[in-house]
Scaffold this motif. Structure first.
Motif, mmCIF file in Angstrom:
data_model
loop_
_atom_site.group_PDB
_atom_site.id
_atom_site.type_symbol
_atom_site.label_atom_id
_atom_site.label_comp_id
_atom_site.label_asym_id
_atom_site.label_seq_id
_atom_site.Cartn_x
_atom_site.Cartn_y
_atom_site.Cartn_z
ATOM 1 N N LEU A 113 0.789 -1.180 0.019
ATOM 2 C CA LEU A 113 -0.003 0.130 0.051
ATOM 3 C C LEU A 113 0.986 1.206 -0.068
ATOM 4 C CD1 LEU A 113 -3.107 0.618 0.250
ATOM 5 C CD2 LEU A 113 -2.746 0.838 2.603
ATOM 6 N N ASP A 114 0.686 2.221 -0.912
ATOM 7 C CA ASP A 114 1.197 3.548 -0.895
ATOM 8 C C ASP A 114 0.613 4.465 -0.037
ATOM 9 O OD1 ASP A 114 3.187 2.448 -2.627
ATOM 10 O OD2 ASP A 114 2.039 3.279 -4.411
ATOM 11 N N VAL A 115 1.066 5.112 0.956
ATOM 12 C CA VAL A 115 0.569 6.054 1.660
ATOM 13 C C VAL A 115 0.947 7.368 1.226
ATOM 14 C CG1 VAL A 115 0.119 7.027 4.053
ATOM 15 C CG2 VAL A 115 0.342 4.397 3.632
ATOM 16 N N ILE A 116 0.451 8.195 0.561
ATOM 17 C CA ILE A 116 0.537 9.435 0.022
ATOM 18 C C ILE A 116 0.429 10.769 1.136
ATOM 19 C CG2 ILE A 116 0.132 11.174 -1.707
ATOM 20 C CD1 ILE A 116 -0.673 8.036 -2.521
ATOM 21 N N LEU A 117 1.394 11.411 1.411
ATOM 22 C CA LEU A 117 1.188 12.660 2.368
ATOM 23 C C LEU A 117 1.619 13.782 1.721
ATOM 24 C CD1 LEU A 117 3.730 10.869 5.306
ATOM 25 C CD2 LEU A 117 1.156 10.524 4.959
ATOM 26 N N GLU A 118 1.355 14.850 2.599
ATOM 27 C CA GLU A 118 1.723 16.003 1.962
ATOM 28 C C GLU A 118 3.077 16.314 1.182
ATOM 29 O OE1 GLU A 118 -1.256 19.350 3.702
ATOM 30 O OE2 GLU A 118 -0.236 18.170 5.356
ATOM 31 N N ARG A 119 3.982 15.753 1.899
ATOM 32 C CA ARG A 119 5.448 16.012 1.522
ATOM 33 C C ARG A 119 6.281 14.812 1.303
ATOM 34 N NH1 ARG A 119 7.291 21.012 5.189
ATOM 35 N NH2 ARG A 119 5.849 22.626 4.308
ATOM 36 N N ASP A 120 5.547 13.463 1.499
ATOM 37 C CA ASP A 120 6.287 12.319 1.189
ATOM 38 C C ASP A 120 5.335 11.238 0.714
ATOM 39 O OD1 ASP A 120 9.045 12.911 2.472
ATOM 40 O OD2 ASP A 120 7.766 13.147 4.459
ATOM 41 N N GLU A 121 5.617 10.087 0.374
ATOM 42 C CA GLU A 121 5.271 9.113 0.010
ATOM 43 C C GLU A 121 5.884 7.765 0.652
ATOM 44 O OE1 GLU A 121 3.976 6.745 -3.866
ATOM 45 O OE2 GLU A 121 3.900 8.749 -4.024
ATOM 46 N N VAL A 122 5.136 6.882 1.333
ATOM 47 C CA VAL A 122 5.688 5.718 2.067
ATOM 48 C C VAL A 122 4.940 4.455 1.369
ATOM 49 C CG1 VAL A 122 6.023 4.610 4.295
ATOM 50 C CG2 VAL A 122 6.279 6.938 4.110
ATOM 51 N N THR A 123 5.723 3.397 1.195
ATOM 52 C CA THR A 123 5.113 2.074 0.668
ATOM 53 C C THR A 123 5.369 1.080 1.818
ATOM 54 O OG1 THR A 123 5.915 2.507 -1.570
ATOM 55 C CG2 THR A 123 5.305 0.162 -0.863
ATOM 56 N N VAL A 131 1.738 5.010 11.767
ATOM 57 C CA VAL A 131 0.866 5.656 12.528
ATOM 58 C C VAL A 131 0.523 7.124 12.035
ATOM 59 C CG1 VAL A 131 0.753 6.736 14.939
ATOM 60 C CG2 VAL A 131 1.836 4.607 14.668
ATOM 61 N N LEU A 132 -0.674 7.216 12.040
ATOM 62 C CA LEU A 132 -1.154 8.745 11.525
ATOM 63 C C LEU A 132 -2.024 9.380 12.176
ATOM 64 C CD1 LEU A 132 -2.479 7.174 7.846
ATOM 65 C CD2 LEU A 132 -0.638 8.734 8.289
ATOM 66 N N ARG A 133 -1.145 10.467 12.857
ATOM 67 C CA ARG A 133 -1.670 11.290 13.877
ATOM 68 C C ARG A 133 -2.424 12.722 13.265
ATOM 69 N NH1 ARG A 133 3.168 11.243 17.949
ATOM 70 N NH2 ARG A 133 4.250 11.984 15.870
ATOM 71 N N ASP A 134 -3.775 12.888 13.007
ATOM 72 C CA ASP A 134 -4.217 13.938 12.403
ATOM 73 C C ASP A 134 -3.707 14.462 11.141
ATOM 74 O OD1 ASP A 134 -6.191 16.028 12.132
ATOM 75 O OD2 ASP A 134 -5.316 17.020 13.938
ATOM 76 N N SER A 135 -3.264 13.622 10.491
ATOM 77 C CA SER A 135 -2.252 13.673 9.271
ATOM 78 C C SER A 135 -3.033 13.684 7.892
ATOM 79 C CB SER A 135 -0.996 12.946 9.208
ATOM 80 O OG SER A 135 -0.471 12.885 10.520
ATOM 81 N N MET A 136 -2.663 14.534 7.026
ATOM 82 C CA MET A 136 -3.212 14.667 5.590
ATOM 83 C C MET A 136 -2.671 13.336 5.057
ATOM 84 S SD MET A 136 -5.287 17.066 5.267
ATOM 85 C CE MET A 136 -5.468 17.497 3.626
ATOM 86 N N HIS A 137 -3.616 12.554 4.206
ATOM 87 C CA HIS A 137 -2.996 11.250 3.751
ATOM 88 C C HIS A 137 -4.122 10.817 2.695
ATOM 89 C CE1 HIS A 137 -5.593 9.966 6.823
ATOM 90 N NE2 HIS A 137 -5.750 8.704 5.967
ATOM 91 N N ASP A 138 -3.527 9.961 1.832
ATOM 92 C CA ASP A 138 -4.187 9.020 1.049
ATOM 93 C C ASP A 138 -3.451 7.675 0.667
ATOM 94 O OD1 ASP A 138 -6.303 8.405 -0.873
ATOM 95 O OD2 ASP A 138 -5.053 9.311 -2.801
ATOM 96 N N LEU A 139 -4.767 6.649 0.761
ATOM 97 C CA LEU A 139 -3.853 5.339 0.392
ATOM 98 C C LEU A 139 -4.226 4.996 -0.782
ATOM 99 C CD1 LEU A 139 -5.579 3.861 3.629
ATOM 100 C CD2 LEU A 139 -3.344 5.121 3.369
ATOM 101 N N ARG A 140 -3.098 4.099 -1.362
ATOM 102 C CA ARG A 140 -3.368 3.687 -2.892
ATOM 103 C C ARG A 140 -2.596 2.228 -3.075
ATOM 104 N NH1 ARG A 140 -3.301 8.237 -6.471
ATOM 105 N NH2 ARG A 140 -5.111 9.475 -5.891
#
Length: 164
Positions: A113-123, A131-140
């Motif tokens: 799963l790719d986790v897209i953040l405002e300034r980064d992306e994590v696979t 752990v996402l704490r009130d963080s802008m994100h999308d899952l792909r």
């Protein structure tokens, strides 16, 4: 949410342990009929546990229709298994960044799963957690097979919310 049953992966099994009259640990429920639904974006959501009040009480049981849906709870906590379908086609969609005043813990069971953040992306791969704490994100899921993960969510205390 409409409860669909066609084209869904096997139901997750939930075993609930409690205590009998002698205060010995025992299985009090063993079931596969968990509340589940397929969201408009194709994600399958299965509710493992819903808890309105924290801390929990020994006699608490899940309320099957309380939180079924994509939104994080505004009270209590939820534990879900989500399955994101395999990628279709080669179209690259714009991220649908979103947040809510919650702490989410995601642990991968299958796929990537790719986790897209405002300034980064994590696979994330099997066994990885984020752990996402009130963080802008999308899952792909950009892979050719579904990706499943355990999702646990707790609302943040009012003073801890980012106010987006």
């Amino acid at each position: 949410m409409e409860h669909e049953t066609r084209d869904l992966p096997p139901m997750a099994r939930r075993v609930i342990v409690g205590n009998d009259e002698a205060a010995s640990s025992t299985v009090v429920a063993d079931e596969r009929n968990l509340p589940r639904t397929r969201l408009p974006n194709g994600i399958l959501l299965q509710e493992l546990w819903q808890q309105r009040d924290i801390p929990a009480k020994r006699e608490d049981l899940p309320e099957s229709e309380w939180t079924l849906g994509p939104a994080a709870p505004t009270e209590g906590a939820v534990v879900r298994i989500l399955t994101v379908p395999a990628a279709t086609g080669s179209a690259v969609l714009e991220p649908d960044l979103h947040t809510d005043p919650s702490l989410h813990v995601i642990t991968m069971l299958t796929g990537e799963l790719d986790v897209i953040l405002e300034r980064d992306e994590v696979t994330l791969s099997v066994g990885d957690s984020i752990v996402l704490r009130d963080s802008m994100h999308d899952l792909r899921n950009t892979q050719s097979r579904p990706a499943s993960f355990v999702y646990t969510s707790f609302p943040l205390a009012r003073g801890e919310r980012g106010g987006r």
